[in-house]
Design a protein around this motif. Structure first.
Motif, PDB file in Angstrom:
ATOM      1  N   TYR A  68     -41.015 -15.862   1.360  1.00 52.33           N
ATOM      2  CA  TYR A  68     -40.658 -14.849   0.374  1.00 52.33           C
ATOM      3  C   TYR A  68     -41.896 -14.423  -0.421  1.00 52.33           C
ATOM      4  O   TYR A  68     -42.666 -15.275  -0.874  1.00 52.33           O
ATOM      5  CB  TYR A  68     -39.601 -15.381  -0.596  1.00 52.33           C
ATOM      6  N   TRP A  70     -42.094 -13.365  -3.432  1.00 54.32           N
ATOM      7  CA  TRP A  70     -42.067 -13.864  -4.804  1.00 54.32           C
ATOM      8  C   TRP A  70     -42.562 -15.305  -4.872  1.00 54.32           C
ATOM      9  O   TRP A  70     -43.231 -15.692  -5.838  1.00 54.32           O
ATOM     10  CB  TRP A  70     -40.667 -13.748  -5.417  1.00 54.32           C
ATOM     11  N   VAL A 128     -35.814 -16.781 -11.731  1.00 57.16           N
ATOM     12  CA  VAL A 128     -35.115 -15.504 -11.556  1.00 57.16           C
ATOM     13  C   VAL A 128     -34.893 -15.234 -10.074  1.00 57.16           C
ATOM     14  O   VAL A 128     -33.778 -14.902  -9.645  1.00 57.16           O
ATOM     15  CB  VAL A 128     -35.903 -14.357 -12.224  1.00 57.16           C
ATOM     16  N   LYS A 129     -35.924 -15.380  -9.277  1.00 57.75           N
ATOM     17  CA  LYS A 129     -35.810 -15.096  -7.852  1.00 57.75           C
ATOM     18  C   LYS A 129     -35.091 -16.209  -7.085  1.00 57.75           C
ATOM     19  O   LYS A 129     -34.376 -15.932  -6.119  1.00 57.75           O
ATOM     20  CB  LYS A 129     -37.198 -14.856  -7.240  1.00 57.75           C
ATOM     21  N   ASN A 131     -32.673 -18.008  -8.168  1.00 64.27           N
ATOM     22  CA  ASN A 131     -31.234 -17.856  -8.429  1.00 64.27           C
ATOM     23  C   ASN A 131     -30.591 -16.820  -7.511  1.00 64.27           C
ATOM     24  O   ASN A 131     -29.383 -16.860  -7.276  1.00 64.27           O
ATOM     25  CB  ASN A 131     -30.980 -17.504  -9.891  1.00 64.27           C
ATOM     26  N   GLU A 132     -31.385 -15.881  -6.998  1.00 65.57           N
ATOM     27  CA  GLU A 132     -30.849 -14.915  -6.042  1.00 65.57           C
ATOM     28  C   GLU A 132     -30.545 -15.574  -4.689  1.00 65.57           C
ATOM     29  O   GLU A 132     -29.757 -15.047  -3.915  1.00 65.57           O
ATOM     30  CB  GLU A 132     -31.828 -13.758  -5.856  1.00 65.57           C
ATOM     31  N   LEU A 133     -31.170 -16.723  -4.402  1.00 60.24           N
ATOM     32  CA  LEU A 133     -30.918 -17.434  -3.146  1.00 60.24           C
ATOM     33  C   LEU A 133     -29.681 -18.321  -3.219  1.00 60.24           C
ATOM     34  O   LEU A 133     -29.153 -18.747  -2.189  1.00 60.24           O
ATOM     35  CB  LEU A 133     -32.112 -18.322  -2.782  1.00 60.24           C
TER      36      LEU A 133
END
Length: 185
Positions: A68, A70, A128-129, A131-133
């Protein structure tokens, strides 16, 4: 007699020592193989800055987070912040330990502020990123992530210290006259 205030000559070795602790905390956060994120006591899912592992008992499947963009940015910002911190530590040892070189203290403060900005950005992007996973369950940001924040807080404190120390050049060098609150005459 009673003397009140800061023993400024001690700041000559305390400030680099605090930076050394920040370096150690940063290395722990960056090198940790787990401990950034865990779910419910790490029973089925945990992650570090580098990888995420899912599974049960002794059957774990790990995948790299470096796939990723990020995660690559987080790793780059954390490592860049660590490198700047190491440079600031070396300069602080040169500026404070053998003799006092006041002109280098603002440079150290600026380097620390830059390192703080980089690491704060990285430490905010990661949750933040990540938590999207996550699709289910409750996750906690744990010890290694905390060491990253600990290093950042130490750098913030040291940047203030290095900004303020040039005002106390005489005290640092031991040339200032001691001020007593009370003396018996």
């Amino acid at each position: 007699m009673f003397r009140c205030g800061i023993a400024y000559p001690r700041c000559r070795w305390i400030a680099p020592l605090l930076l050394l602790f920040a370096i150690i905390f940063d290395i722990i956060a960056i090198a940790a193989t787990s401990g950034w994120v865990e779910n419910e006591d790490a029973k089925s899912d945990y992650a570090s800055m580098w990888k995420r592992c899912r599974g049960r008992n002794d059957q774990w499947e790990c995948s790299s987070l470096m796939e990723y963009p990020w995660a690559q940015a987080v790793a780059a910002l954390m490592i860049l912040g660590l490198l700047i911190l190491i440079v600031a530590f070396i300069i602080s040892c040169v500026a404070l330990c053998p003799t006092v070189n006041i002109s280098l203290l603002p440079v150290i403060a600026v380097l620390l502020v830059i390192a703080v900005i980089l690491q704060v950005i990285a430490l905010i992007i990661y949750p933040v990123k990540f938590n999207e996973l996550i699709f289910e369950g409750h996750y906690d940001y744990t010890w290694a992530y905390g060491f990253g924040w600990g290093a950042t807080v130490l750098m913030i404190g040291c940047s203030f210290l290095f900004c303020c120390l040039p005002r106390y050049e005489d005290e640092l060098t031991g040339l200032a006259k001691t001020k007593y609150i009370y003396s018996s005459a």
